[in-house]
Scaffold this motif. Sequence first.
Motif, PDB file in Angstrom:
ATOM      1  N   GLY A  75       0.815  -1.207   0.000  1.00  0.00           N
ATOM      2  CA  GLY A  75       0.000   0.000   0.000  1.00  0.00           C
ATOM      3  C   GLY A  75       0.849   1.258   0.000  1.00  0.00           C
ATOM      4  O   GLY A  75       1.972   1.277  -0.528  1.00  0.00           O
ATOM      5  N   PHE A  76       0.323   2.316   0.608  1.00  0.00           N
ATOM      6  CA  PHE A  76       0.991   3.614   0.646  1.00  0.00           C
ATOM      7  C   PHE A  76       2.439   3.497   1.116  1.00  0.00           C
ATOM      8  O   PHE A  76       3.380   3.927   0.436  1.00  0.00           O
ATOM      9  CB  PHE A  76       0.179   4.550   1.558  1.00  0.00           C
ATOM     10  CG  PHE A  76       0.870   5.837   1.925  1.00  0.00           C
ATOM     11  CD1 PHE A  76       1.714   6.485   1.041  1.00  0.00           C
ATOM     12  CD2 PHE A  76       0.644   6.413   3.165  1.00  0.00           C
ATOM     13  CE1 PHE A  76       2.331   7.686   1.386  1.00  0.00           C
ATOM     14  CE2 PHE A  76       1.262   7.604   3.521  1.00  0.00           C
ATOM     15  CZ  PHE A  76       2.110   8.238   2.633  1.00  0.00           C
TER      16      PHE A  76
ATOM     17  N   ALA B  60       6.235   3.612  -0.646  1.00  0.00           N
ATOM     18  CA  ALA B  60       7.237   4.561  -0.154  1.00  0.00           C
ATOM     19  C   ALA B  60       8.566   3.860   0.122  1.00  0.00           C
ATOM     20  O   ALA B  60       9.644   4.414  -0.137  1.00  0.00           O
ATOM     21  CB  ALA B  60       6.730   5.260   1.105  1.00  0.00           C
ATOM     22  N   HIS B  61       8.515   2.640   0.658  1.00  0.00           N
ATOM     23  CA  HIS B  61       9.750   1.884   0.891  1.00  0.00           C
ATOM     24  C   HIS B  61      10.455   1.584  -0.430  1.00  0.00           C
ATOM     25  O   HIS B  61      11.683   1.701  -0.532  1.00  0.00           O
ATOM     26  CB  HIS B  61       9.444   0.586   1.631  1.00  0.00           C
ATOM     27  CG  HIS B  61       9.334   0.742   3.110  1.00  0.00           C
ATOM     28  ND1 HIS B  61       9.896  -0.156   3.997  1.00  0.00           N
ATOM     29  CD2 HIS B  61       8.735   1.691   3.871  1.00  0.00           C
ATOM     30  CE1 HIS B  61       9.640   0.235   5.242  1.00  0.00           C
ATOM     31  NE2 HIS B  61       8.927   1.350   5.184  1.00  0.00           N
ATOM     32  N   VAL B  62       9.690   1.197  -1.437  1.00  0.00           N
ATOM     33  CA  VAL B  62      10.287   0.909  -2.745  1.00  0.00           C
ATOM     34  C   VAL B  62      10.965   2.151  -3.304  1.00  0.00           C
ATOM     35  O   VAL B  62      12.104   2.096  -3.793  1.00  0.00           O
ATOM     36  CB  VAL B  62       9.215   0.392  -3.729  1.00  0.00           C
ATOM     37  CG1 VAL B  62       9.805   0.252  -5.130  1.00  0.00           C
ATOM     38  CG2 VAL B  62       8.664  -0.949  -3.269  1.00  0.00           C
ATOM     39  N   PHE B  63      10.282   3.291  -3.243  1.00  0.00           N
ATOM     40  CA  PHE B  63      10.882   4.542  -3.702  1.00  0.00           C
ATOM     41  C   PHE B  63      12.158   4.841  -2.914  1.00  0.00           C
ATOM     42  O   PHE B  63      13.153   5.308  -3.466  1.00  0.00           O
ATOM     43  CB  PHE B  63       9.898   5.705  -3.527  1.00  0.00           C
ATOM     44  CG  PHE B  63       8.749   5.707  -4.494  1.00  0.00           C
ATOM     45  CD1 PHE B  63       8.849   5.072  -5.717  1.00  0.00           C
ATOM     46  CD2 PHE B  63       7.570   6.350  -4.179  1.00  0.00           C
ATOM     47  CE1 PHE B  63       7.794   5.073  -6.621  1.00  0.00           C
ATOM     48  CE2 PHE B  63       6.495   6.363  -5.063  1.00  0.00           C
ATOM     49  CZ  PHE B  63       6.614   5.721  -6.288  1.00  0.00           C
TER      50      PHE B  63
ATOM     51  N   LEU C 132      12.822  19.335  -1.526  1.00  0.00           N
ATOM     52  CA  LEU C 132      12.730  17.891  -1.385  1.00  0.00           C
ATOM     53  C   LEU C 132      11.263  17.500  -1.206  1.00  0.00           C
ATOM     54  O   LEU C 132      10.418  18.339  -0.907  1.00  0.00           O
ATOM     55  CB  LEU C 132      13.523  17.428  -0.165  1.00  0.00           C
ATOM     56  CG  LEU C 132      15.019  17.727  -0.143  1.00  0.00           C
ATOM     57  CD1 LEU C 132      15.656  17.099   1.091  1.00  0.00           C
ATOM     58  CD2 LEU C 132      15.708  17.243  -1.402  1.00  0.00           C
ATOM     59  N   GLY C 133      10.974  16.192  -1.352  1.00  0.00           N
ATOM     60  CA  GLY C 133       9.622  15.679  -1.163  1.00  0.00           C
ATOM     61  C   GLY C 133       9.589  14.564  -0.137  1.00  0.00           C
ATOM     62  O   GLY C 133      10.632  14.125   0.368  1.00  0.00           O
ATOM     63  N   PHE C 134       8.397  14.087   0.152  1.00  0.00           N
ATOM     64  CA  PHE C 134       8.204  13.045   1.158  1.00  0.00           C
ATOM     65  C   PHE C 134       9.065  11.822   0.872  1.00  0.00           C
ATOM     66  O   PHE C 134       9.720  11.273   1.761  1.00  0.00           O
ATOM     67  CB  PHE C 134       6.727  12.655   1.217  1.00  0.00           C
ATOM     68  CG  PHE C 134       6.430  11.505   2.135  1.00  0.00           C
ATOM     69  CD1 PHE C 134       6.223  11.713   3.490  1.00  0.00           C
ATOM     70  CD2 PHE C 134       6.350  10.197   1.652  1.00  0.00           C
ATOM     71  CE1 PHE C 134       5.963  10.649   4.346  1.00  0.00           C
ATOM     72  CE2 PHE C 134       6.078   9.135   2.495  1.00  0.00           C
ATOM     73  CZ  PHE C 134       5.889   9.360   3.851  1.00  0.00           C
ATOM     74  N   ASN C 135       9.064  11.358  -0.380  1.00  0.00           N
ATOM     75  CA  ASN C 135       9.810  10.149  -0.706  1.00  0.00           C
ATOM     76  C   ASN C 135      11.323  10.362  -0.636  1.00  0.00           C
ATOM     77  O   ASN C 135      12.078   9.403  -0.453  1.00  0.00           O
ATOM     78  CB  ASN C 135       9.404   9.639  -2.094  1.00  0.00           C
ATOM     79  CG  ASN C 135       8.012   9.036  -2.090  1.00  0.00           C
ATOM     80  OD1 ASN C 135       7.643   8.315  -1.176  1.00  0.00           O
ATOM     81  ND2 ASN C 135       7.227   9.357  -3.107  1.00  0.00           N
ATOM     82  N   ASP C 136      11.778  11.615  -0.775  1.00  0.00           N
ATOM     83  CA  ASP C 136      13.198  11.895  -0.585  1.00  0.00           C
ATOM     84  C   ASP C 136      13.604  11.652   0.868  1.00  0.00           C
ATOM     85  O   ASP C 136      14.706  11.180   1.138  1.00  0.00           O
ATOM     86  CB  ASP C 136      13.514  13.339  -0.978  1.00  0.00           C
ATOM     87  CG  ASP C 136      13.279  13.607  -2.455  1.00  0.00           C
ATOM     88  OD1 ASP C 136      13.508  12.685  -3.260  1.00  0.00           O
ATOM     89  OD2 ASP C 136      12.857  14.726  -2.802  1.00  0.00           O
TER      90      ASP C 136
ATOM     91  N   ALA D  51      14.217   8.101   1.256  1.00  0.00           N
ATOM     92  CA  ALA D  51      15.513   7.712   0.716  1.00  0.00           C
ATOM     93  C   ALA D  51      16.633   8.003   1.714  1.00  0.00           C
ATOM     94  O   ALA D  51      17.569   7.210   1.868  1.00  0.00           O
ATOM     95  CB  ALA D  51      15.773   8.443  -0.601  1.00  0.00           C
ATOM     96  N   ILE D  52      16.546   9.138   2.394  1.00  0.00           N
ATOM     97  CA  ILE D  52      17.540   9.474   3.416  1.00  0.00           C
ATOM     98  C   ILE D  52      17.489   8.449   4.537  1.00  0.00           C
ATOM     99  O   ILE D  52      18.530   8.010   5.055  1.00  0.00           O
ATOM    100  CB  ILE D  52      17.295  10.898   3.956  1.00  0.00           C
ATOM    101  CG1 ILE D  52      17.468  11.930   2.844  1.00  0.00           C
ATOM    102  CG2 ILE D  52      18.245  11.207   5.117  1.00  0.00           C
ATOM    103  CD1 ILE D  52      17.021  13.337   3.227  1.00  0.00           C
ATOM    104  N   GLU D  53      16.275   8.042   4.921  1.00  0.00           N
ATOM    105  CA  GLU D  53      16.122   7.038   5.976  1.00  0.00           C
ATOM    106  C   GLU D  53      16.735   5.706   5.551  1.00  0.00           C
ATOM    107  O   GLU D  53      17.465   5.065   6.326  1.00  0.00           O
ATOM    108  CB  GLU D  53      14.635   6.862   6.293  1.00  0.00           C
ATOM    109  CG  GLU D  53      14.349   5.958   7.467  1.00  0.00           C
ATOM    110  CD  GLU D  53      12.871   6.012   7.860  1.00  0.00           C
ATOM    111  OE1 GLU D  53      12.559   6.621   8.898  1.00  0.00           O
ATOM    112  OE2 GLU D  53      12.034   5.458   7.113  1.00  0.00           O
ATOM    113  N   VAL D  54      16.474   5.281   4.325  1.00  0.00           N
ATOM    114  CA  VAL D  54      17.032   4.034   3.809  1.00  0.00           C
ATOM    115  C   VAL D  54      18.552   4.098   3.768  1.00  0.00           C
ATOM    116  O   VAL D  54      19.249   3.121   4.104  1.00  0.00           O
ATOM    117  CB  VAL D  54      16.468   3.720   2.412  1.00  0.00           C
ATOM    118  CG1 VAL D  54      17.264   2.605   1.736  1.00  0.00           C
ATOM    119  CG2 VAL D  54      14.998   3.315   2.511  1.00  0.00           C
TER     120      VAL D  54
END
Length: 372
Positions: A15-16, A20-23, A320-324, A327-330
């Motif tokens: 889901g949502f 987001a994890h994939v991005f 930057l956006g939410f998915n960025d 990416a920083i978290e990953v």
Amino acid sequence: MTDKPTLNVGLIGTGFMGKAHVFGYASAQCVFDLPNRFTMHSLADVTEDVATAAARQFGFGRATTDWRELVNDPEVDIVSITAPNALHKEMALAAIAAGKHVYCEKPLAPLASDAREMAEAAEAAGVKTQVGFNYLCNPMLQLARAMIEAGELGEIRGYRGIHCEDYMADATGPFTFRHDPAGGGALADIGSHALATAEYLCGPVARVMGDCVTMIDSRRDGRGGHRAVEVDDVGRAFLRFESGATGSIEGNWIATGRKMQHDFEVYGTKGALAFSQERFNELQYFDTADRTGRQGFRRIEAGPDHAPYGLFCVAPGHQLGFNDLKAIEVAGFARAIAGEIDEPFNFRAGLRIQHLVETIQTSSREAAWLDV
């Protein structure tokens, strides 16, 4: 040049937050010079059609309806859990037992006792963990923390934090997994973000006085009837920090018109900061040293001077956006797996937030201040 090792990712839930994890994985390995690469290996969801379609869309090699099969696959190195809250514990413990690193969305578990079991299991197994609190990855929050720690605001006296959305504002909406007592309610679901930000900026909370309220006491159950709602729609708390500062937080999922209000204000003897997630590439700063007649909050706009913004864009103000943030978290999680840094926000940190949530909930029931 030696090829970087590859980590195979297994995703539970599409889901949502699954997307987001994939991005996050896809962007992180393009933006950052990471010690490893990611391969989208396996994906699990509740039906074959959903799992197969998501695997095709996201580029996963395998799809399954059995998350246990994914967890026990010896080729999977990381398990990302974005399933409903009540399922986090069973999935995470199984992944840990299989020797996998685990990236789990918040809240870590419905109960602090569950979160503690998860944290201790991960530590005993020696695997790395990450809880999804990606708002903390915003360069503007990192700047705010640096300014506070450097004494630019002086002694911190007060804090106000809020996380409000309106996705539960419609009283005719259905009963969902979030309304189940195992789901946790608004305080656990989104108030946890407000609590994480409060401690990230101002340090440990020592005492709380909670007020958790259920405004919509029943929801459609999908079978023509209604089901009683026992969790809070709004959770608030007064806070006393160990530093002596005082403050408050609110988690509210019936805030009509609010889509993403994750805001804070910090007041010190030398200055103040204000931030809104609705304009999350900006930080407002007030400096008492400004001369009379020229005082006021001024905008600090995110740009390459605020790492890691510059890795995403060389120009300030382009945002930057939410998915960025994901990416920083990953990227932080990847470096922790490689042993380069400590885990940025592991299961032990997630346990701390759940402990705060439960203490506030207990305080609300007892109508009393409680030590954390």
